[in-house]
Design a protein around this motif. Structure first.
Motif, PDB file in Angstrom:
ATOM      1  N   TYR A  82       0.810  -1.218   0.000  1.00 58.23           N
ATOM      2  CA  TYR A  82       0.000   0.000   0.000  1.00 58.23           C
ATOM      3  C   TYR A  82       0.845   1.271   0.000  1.00 58.23           C
ATOM      4  N   ALA A  83       2.151   1.142  -0.104  1.00 56.35           N
ATOM      5  CA  ALA A  83       3.039   2.305  -0.080  1.00 56.35           C
ATOM      6  C   ALA A  83       2.753   3.230  -1.254  1.00 56.35           C
ATOM      7  N   THR A  84       2.783   4.524  -0.986  1.00 51.32           N
ATOM      8  CA  THR A  84       2.569   5.500  -2.049  1.00 51.32           C
ATOM      9  C   THR A  84       3.883   6.086  -2.562  1.00 51.32           C
ATOM     10  N   ASN A  85       4.993   5.770  -1.882  1.00 55.84           N
ATOM     11  CA  ASN A  85       6.299   6.262  -2.326  1.00 55.84           C
ATOM     12  C   ASN A  85       7.349   5.153  -2.299  1.00 55.84           C
ATOM     13  N   PRO A  86       7.065   4.002  -2.917  1.00 56.13           N
ATOM     14  CA  PRO A  86       8.103   2.970  -2.945  1.00 56.13           C
ATOM     15  C   PRO A  86       9.238   3.415  -3.865  1.00 56.13           C
ATOM     16  N   PRO A  87      10.438   2.859  -3.698  1.00 59.20           N
ATOM     17  CA  PRO A  87      11.548   3.245  -4.577  1.00 59.20           C
ATOM     18  C   PRO A  87      11.212   3.004  -6.050  1.00 59.20           C
ATOM     19  N   ALA A  88      11.768   3.842  -6.898  1.00 60.82           N
ATOM     20  CA  ALA A  88      11.577   3.713  -8.343  1.00 60.82           C
ATOM     21  C   ALA A  88      12.829   3.100  -8.954  1.00 60.82           C
ATOM     22  N   VAL A  89      12.655   2.428 -10.070  1.00 62.84           N
ATOM     23  CA  VAL A  89      13.764   1.816 -10.795  1.00 62.84           C
ATOM     24  C   VAL A  89      14.171   2.749 -11.926  1.00 62.84           C
ATOM     25  N   TYR A  90      15.462   3.063 -11.972  1.00 62.93           N
ATOM     26  CA  TYR A  90      16.021   3.951 -12.983  1.00 62.93           C
ATOM     27  C   TYR A  90      17.059   3.211 -13.806  1.00 62.93           C
ATOM     28  N   GLY A  91      17.105   3.502 -15.081  1.00 62.71           N
ATOM     29  CA  GLY A  91      18.135   2.970 -15.960  1.00 62.71           C
ATOM     30  C   GLY A  91      19.372   3.848 -15.909  1.00 62.71           C
ATOM     31  N   ASN A  92      20.415   3.421 -16.588  1.00 58.22           N
ATOM     32  CA  ASN A  92      21.678   4.175 -16.628  1.00 58.22           C
ATOM     33  C   ASN A  92      21.526   5.504 -17.334  1.00 58.22           C
ATOM     34  N   ASP A  93      20.504   5.634 -18.139  1.00 56.19           N
ATOM     35  CA  ASP A  93      20.278   6.881 -18.860  1.00 56.19           C
ATOM     36  C   ASP A  93      19.535   7.909 -18.006  1.00 56.19           C
ATOM     37  N   GLY A  94      19.189   7.531 -16.767  1.00 52.79           N
ATOM     38  CA  GLY A  94      18.496   8.458 -15.869  1.00 52.79           C
ATOM     39  C   GLY A  94      16.995   8.422 -15.985  1.00 52.79           C
ATOM     40  N   ASN A  95      16.481   7.621 -16.903  1.00 53.16           N
ATOM     41  CA  ASN A  95      15.036   7.526 -17.083  1.00 53.16           C
ATOM     42  C   ASN A  95      14.436   6.498 -16.134  1.00 53.16           C
ATOM     43  N   ARG A  96      13.288   6.822 -15.600  1.00 49.94           N
ATOM     44  CA  ARG A  96      12.594   5.912 -14.695  1.00 49.94           C
ATOM     45  C   ARG A  96      11.838   4.886 -15.521  1.00 49.94           C
ATOM     46  N   TYR A  97      11.867   3.652 -15.065  1.00 44.76           N
ATOM     47  CA  TYR A  97      11.118   2.583 -15.740  1.00 44.76           C
ATOM     48  C   TYR A  97       9.679   2.585 -15.295  1.00 44.76           C
TER      49      TYR A  97
END
Length: 97
Positions: A82-97
């Motif tokens: 139910y977390a509203t701010n779980p960690p995000a996954v980022y690629g090496n290009d700085g873009n979030r998946y």
């Protein structure tokens, strides 16, 4: 032509071998939380049980059941469904998946 094939293959494979794993970051602050790597020897891997980002005792680890990034009750944890701010996954290009 036959001599060029091994060179081309080596270049292609070296690009794959040296690719950096995706990163975890806090969505709001951008704080780095480690690499999503299965390598237990990588100092920055969430799979390293002795590292800052993989230890069950580290405040910056998603594997710490009592920390803000690992607790199943924390709003910042991927372990809380139910977390509203779980960690995000980022690629090496700085873009979030």
């Amino acid at each position: 032509m036959k001599a060029a094939v091994p060179v081309i293959l080596a270049l292609l494979v070296s690009g794959i071998v040296h690719a950096e794993p995706p990163q975890l970051r806090d969505r709001q602050t951008g704080k780095y939380l480690g690499n999503l790597s299965s390598n237990p020897y990588d100092a920055n891997s969430v799979s390293n049980p002795y590292g800052r980002y993989g230890s069950e005792h580290s405040a910056d680890s998603i594997n710490n059941p009592h920390g803000q990034y690992g607790s199943r009750y924390s709003n910042n944890s991927p372990n809380n469904p139910y977390a509203t701010n779980p960690p995000a996954v980022y690629g090496n290009d700085g873009n979030r998946y």
